[in-house]
Design a protein around this motif. Structure first.
Motif, PDB file in Angstrom:
ATOM      1  N   ARG A   1      -0.296  -0.036  -5.436  1.00 57.16           N
ATOM      2  CA  ARG A   1      -0.987  -0.565  -4.260  1.00 57.16           C
ATOM      3  C   ARG A   1      -0.113  -0.485  -3.016  1.00 57.16           C
ATOM      4  NH1 ARG A   1      -5.874  -2.222  -5.087  1.00 57.16           N
ATOM      5  NH2 ARG A   1      -6.474  -3.402  -6.943  1.00 57.16           N
ATOM      6  N   ILE A   2       1.151  -0.865  -3.183  1.00 55.39           N
ATOM      7  CA  ILE A   2       2.020  -0.877  -1.990  1.00 55.39           C
ATOM      8  C   ILE A   2       2.269   0.551  -1.503  1.00 55.39           C
ATOM      9  CG2 ILE A   2       4.286  -0.966  -3.180  1.00 55.39           C
ATOM     10  CD1 ILE A   2       5.121  -2.921  -0.966  1.00 55.39           C
TER      11      ILE A   2
ATOM     12  N   VAL B   1      10.358   1.500  -0.951  1.00 55.75           N
ATOM     13  CA  VAL B   1       9.546   0.286  -1.035  1.00 55.75           C
ATOM     14  C   VAL B   1       9.946  -0.591  -2.221  1.00 55.75           C
ATOM     15  CG1 VAL B   1       7.476   1.103   0.150  1.00 55.75           C
ATOM     16  CG2 VAL B   1       7.694   1.449  -2.300  1.00 55.75           C
ATOM     17  N   MET B   2       9.788  -1.874  -2.055  1.00 56.20           N
ATOM     18  CA  MET B   2      10.016  -2.828  -3.142  1.00 56.20           C
ATOM     19  C   MET B   2       8.651  -3.391  -3.500  1.00 56.20           C
ATOM     20  SD  MET B   2      13.361  -4.846  -2.044  1.00 56.20           S
ATOM     21  CE  MET B   2      13.652  -5.476  -3.669  1.00 56.20           C
ATOM     22  N   HIS B   3       8.431  -3.552  -4.792  1.00 56.17           N
ATOM     23  CA  HIS B   3       7.115  -4.045  -5.203  1.00 56.17           C
ATOM     24  C   HIS B   3       7.295  -5.244  -6.120  1.00 56.17           C
ATOM     25  CE1 HIS B   3       7.609  -1.971  -9.102  1.00 56.17           C
ATOM     26  NE2 HIS B   3       8.323  -1.162  -8.375  1.00 56.17           N
ATOM     27  N   ASP B   4       6.175  -5.785  -6.585  1.00 59.03           N
ATOM     28  CA  ASP B   4       6.259  -7.030  -7.357  1.00 59.03           C
ATOM     29  C   ASP B   4       6.629  -6.813  -8.825  1.00 59.03           C
ATOM     30  OD1 ASP B   4       3.982  -5.941  -8.368  1.00 59.03           O
ATOM     31  OD2 ASP B   4       2.623  -7.529  -7.785  1.00 59.03           O
TER      32      ASP B   4
ATOM     33  N   ASN C   1      -7.161  -2.206  -1.297  1.00 58.43           N
ATOM     34  CA  ASN C   1      -7.310  -3.447  -2.055  1.00 58.43           C
ATOM     35  C   ASN C   1      -8.631  -3.518  -2.799  1.00 58.43           C
ATOM     36  OD1 ASN C   1      -4.883  -4.970  -1.529  1.00 58.43           O
ATOM     37  ND2 ASN C   1      -5.539  -4.834   0.590  1.00 58.43           N
TER      38      ASN C   1
ATOM     39  N   GLY D   1       1.046  -3.234  -8.674  1.00 56.05           N
ATOM     40  CA  GLY D   1       1.691  -3.610  -7.415  1.00 56.05           C
ATOM     41  C   GLY D   1       2.351  -2.414  -6.761  1.00 56.05           C
TER      42      GLY D   1
ATOM     43  N   THR E   1      -0.953   1.667   0.141  1.00 54.32           N
ATOM     44  CA  THR E   1      -1.185   0.982   1.420  1.00 54.32           C
ATOM     45  C   THR E   1      -0.253   1.519   2.504  1.00 54.32           C
ATOM     46  OG1 THR E   1      -1.723  -0.965   0.148  1.00 54.32           O
ATOM     47  CG2 THR E   1      -1.377  -1.305   2.472  1.00 54.32           C
ATOM     48  N   TYR E   2       1.047   1.591   2.169  1.00 55.50           N
ATOM     49  CA  TYR E   2       2.010   2.034   3.175  1.00 55.50           C
ATOM     50  C   TYR E   2       1.762   3.483   3.585  1.00 55.50           C
ATOM     51  CZ  TYR E   2       4.917  -2.139   3.214  1.00 55.50           C
ATOM     52  OH  TYR E   2       5.383  -3.418   3.382  1.00 55.50           O
TER      53      TYR E   2
END
Lengths: 426, 485
Positions: free
Chosen positions: A50-51, A39-42, A386, A47, A54-55
């Motif tokens: 969270r990603i 995954v790439m995050h912010d 979130n 971030g 979520t994933y």
């Protein structure tokens, strides 16, 4: 109840023999190991967390739904095709007892597997914290931010004394095209109680324009309470003091309307209601509601599986149930993709949409939308990750869309199919 | 219908559909080629693995892309930005040779998403995320596409180098610190480091190699090309800590490497605009963090940029003359530039250079310059500017000049500070003369104004604490002395 428990444990034992929990845990573990590298995050620890949450949460829900389907279809087909009853019962059991207990067992088995998965996510969370150079204080702040359940509501003046910040600034950025492509940004500065209410904004001009005319409307419960028109120079900060009495009203909503030369609103700007985050409920309560929703999802998937397995082949049941699941999970997106006006200016996005007045829409798509269960609501991952409040309303929504589906399939399986079997035998 | 007849009807339908699909294939292929959506030959070898998977899905690739766009735009509407980078990366990798996708996603992150956050670190992170899309996969899959170079140059020049964003100073500070970190805590001299690559001193060579590697992998900059640009006769001295210098790099790089996707004139303009912008704000002073204040940068005019721009205009005039083209536009632009350049040069203590440049220009296009000297040109433009100002606005203007004077005094640049105080005195004289006959005469003296500006600088922290300390040391004063005065 004794009968019910006996069938429940017997089903769990069968699932154990099938190595179903092991397969699930293996698949989810694989996801956990590969996800952080993929995954790439912010760029922020929040971030990244969270990603990943979520994933992995989404994957977990998809895996559980698929497992529920597969397991229920396989069980039913195995018993019917081999004309055996995997249930070793020394006491007469009714068909509905058998089905309900099995449904319950699916939920238990699958949640057992996902608990192990959750432990894996916890481990990843710890690793993420370690990767980023953040202090202990920041860690606890981050944790509280991640776990805070927030309700997004129209602007509410803060009456909550527990709020740490005395002055709440909620940024309101709304990019919308005026005559020459302009993005604007407006903040509404809200100060609790006696302090005045300010509207602060800056017009960001992307092209050379002299000034823009905007109309501001403040509404309270959809009633217009204050309005003003202003000519705003690009890149120049704009301040407007709002009447003091407005600060007593709650909730407030700000709308921006673009005026044209004739001073008539050219079009209504779709301004997102201003929102302030305020704590509501606890994370545990939210988690409980999320668990209930996803259990309901597993329950529904298993019911669909059992129902389809009675009338279709193994492959047919699996395929049909997957189609139902995909449509139910993505129906809003598919609808937007097929019939919305498209997304102009986005490169690579096809803008040709179907006409909603066609027979395809009215005869096929609309009824399909109506009858398929809304699995999006049953998947609470995004809301949970979130920190959004999962309202009880979601259960009402589920009741109106999914439960009829669940009830019809269950009733069919419970009452019609046993008779059919008896008829065939006789 | 028998079983055999049934099978034949299916075969007939199959062939009809096959013929139909074949008839529209050429049209679809043309559309795919026009938008760089097809992947052929060598491209496959370098393609991202995600694309190889998606290619196996055939036409469903576009459906997946549409879904991803929809999700990205939905998340943006809902302000859930943490997933956007991942989605844009996937969208880009599913159509890597469509440069518009990279350009759009980078622009959206740097311009639209960043400004949703309050001014600060989070904004910088999004500008950086946008740039990383372009400098990484964007350039890798589209090395010859001019639109990628244009977008990179634009973000460096306008978003980071300009002043439209509230956080522009933060971007400049962060970028300056980044480059300084690469260069070992100092200004980056590309030419010297490039020479050090051949040095016999192993320590120097190793350090140069380390810098070269970091520049390439972190910022996509090639040291050799940077060194070439530093020697370019039509480009001024380039301070690589300044985003505008990096914008020039990418515009020039695009002009050398790129060959499709946008007009070359756009990149030429971007390079020239960045250069002109550097004339106004090209001197970058980095101030490290102290106990009272975070690190920051302050930008001042860089008079040295006037020399190559002046040379460029003279070159353009020659070209127009040789080609016998109408040069009214160039002449007018030359005058506009010189009006600004002369003022910056004189206020930087470079009056001799200003005079030389003015005379050169006057010699080439006498009809555009009726003034006798550079000083006269400056005076005329200032008179024009101040004619509409009221006394308060006039005082504000002189205060701003005095503020610059104190800055350069603290910095120890005597030439600049002297030029600025002379200018402030002349302006003040004009103010007194202008208001002498009016009812509201100016009773304040320039010394009073100087004291008031100095007091503001020190007590209202108008300068960074380091500069205030320097100023106090230079003037040998303490805040208390000022208070008593």
């Amino acid at each position: 109840m004794k009968v019910f428990n006996a069938i429940l444990w017997d089903s769990i034992r069968h699932a154990w023999r099938l190595r179903l929990p092991f397969i699930l845990i293996f698949l989810l573990g694989l996801v956990l190991l590969t996800l952080p590298n993929w995954v790439m995050h912010d760029g922020s620890p929040e971030g990244k967390l969270r990603i990943m949450m979520t994933y992995s949460g989404h994957l977990q829900i998809y895996a559980l739904s698929f497992a529920a389907l597969f397991y229920s279809i396989w069980f039913e087909k195995f018993e019917r095709e081999n004309k055996v009853n995997l249930l070793i019962a020394t006491y007469p059991v009714s068909h509905h007892q058998k089905i309900l207990a099995r449904l319950m067992s699916y939920v238990l088995i699958l949640w057992g597997s996902s608990l192990i998965f959750q432990a894996g996510i916890g481990f990843l969370t710890l690793r993420t914290f370690q990767q980023f150079d953040i202090s202990i204080q920041e860690k606890s702040e981050l944790k509280s931010r991640l776990l805070t359940v927030r309700e997004y509501s129209p602007l509410q003046l803060i009456e909550d004394q527990d709020f740490e910040q005395k002055r709440i600034e909620r940024q309101f950025m709304q990019a919308f095209p005026l005559n020459h492509g302009i993005a604007t940004g407006f903040d509404l500065l809200v100060t609790p109680q006696q302090d005045p209410l300010y509207l602060r904004g800056k017009l960001m001009s992307l092209q050379d324009i002299g000034q823009a005319q905007l109309r501001f409307e403040v509404r309270h419960e959809n009633r217009l309470v204050w309005a003003a028109e202003a000519y705003i120079q690009p890149s120049v900060e704009f301040y407007q003091l709002l009447p003091a009495e407005l600060s007593k009203l709650s909730p407030l909503r700000l709308d921006l309307i673009q005026g044209n030369e004739e001073k008539k609103p050219l079009y209504y700007v779709q301004a997102e209601p201003l929102s302030l985050s305020r704590p509501k409920g606890s994370f545990i309560g939210n988690l409980l509601r999320a668990t209930m929703l996803s259990s309901l999802l597993i329950f529904t998937m298993a019911a669909i599986g059992i129902f389809l397995a009675q009338i279709l082949s193994f492959q047919g049941s699996l395929f049909t149930s997957l189609v139902i699941y995909i449509i139910g999970s993505f129906k809003q997106d598919i609808h937007e993709l097929l019939f919305s006006s498209g997304m102009p200016n986005i490169p690579g996005f096809s803008t040709e949409q179907l006409d909603p007045s066609t027979i395809f829409y009215s005869i096929l798509w609309k009824p399909l939308l109506f009858i398929t269960p809304d699995f999006q609501v049953l998947n609470p991952t995004s809301k949970l990750m979130n920190g959004e409040y999962i309202p009880w309303d979601d259960f009402i929504h589920v009741g109106s869309t999914t439960l009829p589906f669940l009830c019809v399939t269950l009733l069919y399986a419970l009452y019609f199919l046993p008779r059919q079997e008896v008829d065939k035998r006789s | 219908m028998t079983r055999g007849q049934h099978a034949w009807s299916w075969w007939a339908l199959f062939f009809i559909l096959l013929l139909f699909s074949e008839s529209i294939r050429s049209f679809i292929d043309q559309v795919r080629e026009d938008h760089n959506l097809s992947v052929q030959g060598e491209q496959i070898e370098d393609a991202p693995p995600e694309l190889n998977v998606a290619l196996g899905m055939g036409v469903f690739r576009s459906v997946i892309i549409d879904f991803l766009w929809m999700r990205a735009s939905k998340l943006q509407r809902e302000r859930r930005f943490y997933e956007i980078v991942q989605l844009y990366d996937l969208i880009g990798k599913l159509q890597p040779y469509n440069a518009k996708v990279w350009a759009y996603s980078a622009w959206n992150m740097a311009y639209n998403i960043s400004v949703v956050f309050p001014p600060g670190e989070e904004r910088w992170r999004w500008v950086k995320n946008g740039l990383e899309r372009l400098l990484g996969p964007g350039l890798r899959y589209n090395p010859e596409n001019l639109s990628i170079y244009k977008e990179i140059a634009w973000i460096f020049s306008h978003k980071m180098g300009g002043s439209t964003d509230d956080s522009h100073l933060l971007y400049k500070t962060k970028f300056c610190e980044w480059v300084q970190d690469i260069a070992g805590g100092e200004q980056l001299n590309a030419r010297q480091i490039f020479l050090n690559l051949e040095s016999e001193d192993l320590a120097l060579k190793e350090n140069a190699m380390k810098i070269e590697k970091r520049l390439y992998f972190e910022l996509g900059l090639e040291l050799g090309f940077m060194a070439q640009l530093e020697n370019h006769p039509l480009l001024g001295p380039l301070d690589w800590r300044d985003p505008k210098a990096i914008a020039i790099y990418w515009a020039q790089r695009g002009l050398v490497i790129g060959n499709y996707g946008s007009r070359t004139v756009d990149l030429q303009r971007l390079s020239y605009q960045a250069q002109q912008h550097m004339l106004r704000q090209g001197t970058l002073v980095y101030l490290p963090a102290t106990e009272d204040a975070p690190s920051s940068v302050v930008v001042w005019p860089d008079y040295r940029q006037a020399i190559p721009i002046h040379r460029y205009f003279l070159h353009q005039l020659e070209v127009f003359k040789r080609e016998r083209a109408v040069d009214t536009g160039v002449r007018s632009a030359f005058r506009h530039f010189l009006v600004e350049a002369v003022r910056i040069l004189i206020l930087s203590g470079q009056e001799t250079l200003a005079e030389k440049m003015f005379q050169d220009a006057k010699k080439n296009i006498p009809e555009n310059f009726s003034e006798e000297s550079a000083r006269q040109l400056m005076d005329l433009t200032i008179d024009e500017q101040i004619s509409t100002l009221g006394p308060e606005q006039f005082s504000a203007m002189v205060s701003s000049v005095l503020m610059q004077y104190y800055w350069w005094l603290a910095q120890g640049n005597d030439k600049r500070s002297k030029a600025l105080i002379v200018h402030a005195t002349q302006l003040w004289q004009k103010n007194i003369q202008k208001n002498a006959t009016k009812e509201r005469r100016i009773n304040q003296t320039l010394d009073d104004l100087k004291k008031s500006v100095l007091k503001d600088i020190i007590h209202r922290n108008l300068f960074h604490p380091i500069m205030i300390a320097k100023l106090q040391a230079v003037l040998d004063i303490k805040p208390k002395t000022l208070e008593t005065n």
